[in-house]
Design a protein around this motif. Structure first.
Motif, mmCIF file in Angstrom:
data_model
loop_
_atom_site.group_PDB
_atom_site.id
_atom_site.type_symbol
_atom_site.label_atom_id
_atom_site.label_comp_id
_atom_site.label_asym_id
_atom_site.label_seq_id
_atom_site.Cartn_x
_atom_site.Cartn_y
_atom_site.Cartn_z
ATOM 1 N N LEU A 173 23.450 19.400 68.628
ATOM 2 C CA LEU A 173 24.554 18.934 67.786
ATOM 3 C C LEU A 173 25.884 18.937 68.540
ATOM 4 O O LEU A 173 26.735 18.066 68.315
ATOM 5 C CB LEU A 173 24.668 19.806 66.537
ATOM 6 N N LEU A 174 26.061 19.908 69.420
ATOM 7 C CA LEU A 174 27.324 20.040 70.157
ATOM 8 C C LEU A 174 27.386 19.151 71.387
ATOM 9 O O LEU A 174 28.478 18.937 71.936
ATOM 10 C CB LEU A 174 27.533 21.505 70.573
ATOM 11 N N GLU A 195 25.680 11.831 70.168
ATOM 12 C CA GLU A 195 26.202 10.722 69.361
ATOM 13 C C GLU A 195 26.598 9.519 70.202
ATOM 14 O O GLU A 195 26.884 8.461 69.642
ATOM 15 C CB GLU A 195 27.370 11.198 68.497
ATOM 16 N N ARG A 196 26.616 9.660 71.488
ATOM 17 C CA ARG A 196 26.781 8.461 72.318
ATOM 18 C C ARG A 196 25.524 7.609 72.224
ATOM 19 O O ARG A 196 25.583 6.381 72.307
ATOM 20 C CB ARG A 196 27.047 8.839 73.769
#
Length: 404
Positions: free
Chosen positions: A297-298, A303-304
């Motif tokens: 998540l970090l 998310e790219r």
């Protein structure tokens, strides 16, 4: 000649007399009755009937559909309790009123909290806080389910009782036929849980462009203005734990292939290749850990490659509370009482009840145990990632997780 003149005078006087009789009769009955033998099946409208009100409500078969809503007030069919029915104690009625007042005040506090955070009063910045609803891409509106029949908009949040609320939306919209009765489901409890997550059952804002084209934004604005809008939320960290337990902590082939195997390859210490299936991985005792999940998540690379999965995407990104003025904000921690209150607000409490069943067993008291192996720095980074949800929905900062 005299006789003829007399007849004319008599005719005129007789005509005047008949006219006077007609006027007297008209005044007595209030107008001519053209249907003296009215079909008893057709009852007269109650005195409080205000006529039909039309609202624009598009359907998939046409761009604009006019939906007529009859508003009936003061019906003459009011039922009175039979003689001898005991009245409820005044104290019980007063307590119920006070309880309802407390619930209303709690709702107002929850809504005001969102207004304060979104307006910048809390000095918290997060993506999308100040953008207009029209700027939200259609693909980000896929969690807003619309029921035109009852004028409801529900934003579902995975891991926050969304299965049962989707069941209710299916029953209200009559979008699923029971194979047993051949008719739409009427009991939410009987709707198969595995079917309610089929996106084809629900009309969402994300589908509006396909259905209504250039009218989409205008229609969404109308519905947001007039429909009752609600969502349910949950402690953000507890929701993450629940998502991990349900999707990655047990064999789930889809989630393992798409996410679990990625976590093992990137952050696992296992040598050699990673098992191709969840069954093989779990049988070998090699499965994603909660620490690997948090690291995933970090990781900016996550998310790219693709937007967060809906099960761990932040609520403010799923439901856009700074752009959608929700009429009701429910909490999983007070699910039963909030659901009862909401069904009354939606005016459907006489049609159905919120499904009963086992509660999700992930508890807030588990947070310290689950985060015990996570370094303090990562816990604090994770809190920053989900801080908008904590602030928007009034959840306290998890100090026991962040400082111990």
């Amino acid at each position: 000649m005299g006789t003829w003149r007399g007849l004319r005078v008599a005719f005129i006087l007789g005509s005047l007399f008949v006219v006077l009789l007609i006027i007297a009769y008209w005044d007595d009955v209030g107008g001519p009755n053209l249907y003296p033998f009215q079909d008893p099946k057709h009852k007269s409208l109650p005195s409080g009937w205000r006529g039909p009100r039309t609202t624009v409500s598009p359907s998939s078969s046409s761009i604009v559909q006019v939906q007529t809503l009859a508003s009936v007030a003061g019906s003459s069919n009011t039922e009175f309790p039979p003689e001898g029915t005991p009245e409820k104690p005044a104290g019980e009625t007063q307590m119920r009123k006070e309880g309802e007042g407390d619930e209303e005040r709690e709702q107002e506090a929850r809504k005001q909290r969102i207004i304060d955070v979104c307006s910048g009063k809390e000095a918290l910045e997060f993506p999308g806080r100040t953008r207009a609803f029209e700027q939200i891409p259609f693909r980000e509106l896929d969690h807003l389910i619309v029921d035109d029949t009852h004028q409801i908009i529900y934003c579902y949040v995975p891991k926050v009782a969304c299965t049962n609320w989707k069941r209710i939306m299916v029953v209200l919209s009559q979008s699923l036929i029971s194979p047993v009765t051949g008719k739409p489901y009427t009991d939410p409890q009987s709707v198969p849980a595995d079917l309610v997550h089929n996106s084809s059952l629900h009309l969402t804002f994300a589908k509006f462009w396909r259905h209504y084209g250039s009218l989409s934004r205008h229609l969404m604005a109308l519905k947001l203005q007039h429909y009752t809008k609600f969502l349910f939320v949950r402690d953000p960290f507890v929701r993450l734990i629940s998502a991990f337990r349900n999707k990655l902590g047990r064999p789930n082939e889809d989630f393992y292939r798409q996410f679990g195997s990625v976590m093992l390859r990137r952050y696992g210490n296992a040598s050699g290749s990673v098992a191709e299936t969840a069954a093989e991985a779990f049988a070998a005792g090699i499965k994603p850990t909660f620490h690997q999940f948090v690291t995933y998540l970090l990781d900016p690379e996550t998310e790219r490659e693709s937007i967060f999965n809906e099960h761990w995407r932040q609520v403010y990104r799923l439901c856009h509370p700074c752009q959608v003025k929700y009429d009701f904000i429910g909490r999983l921690e007070t699910l039963e009482s909030d659901s009862e209150q909401l069904l009354k607000l939606l005016k459907v409490d006489h049609l159905l009840q919120f499904p009963s069943g086992p509660r999700n067993r992930t508890a807030a008291s588990w947070e310290r145990d689950w985060f015990a192996e996570i370094p303090i720095t990562e816990r604090r980074e994770l809190y920053k990632l989900y801080k908008p949800d904590f602030e928007l929905f009034g959840y306290t900062t998890p100090d026991s997780v962040l400082h111990h």
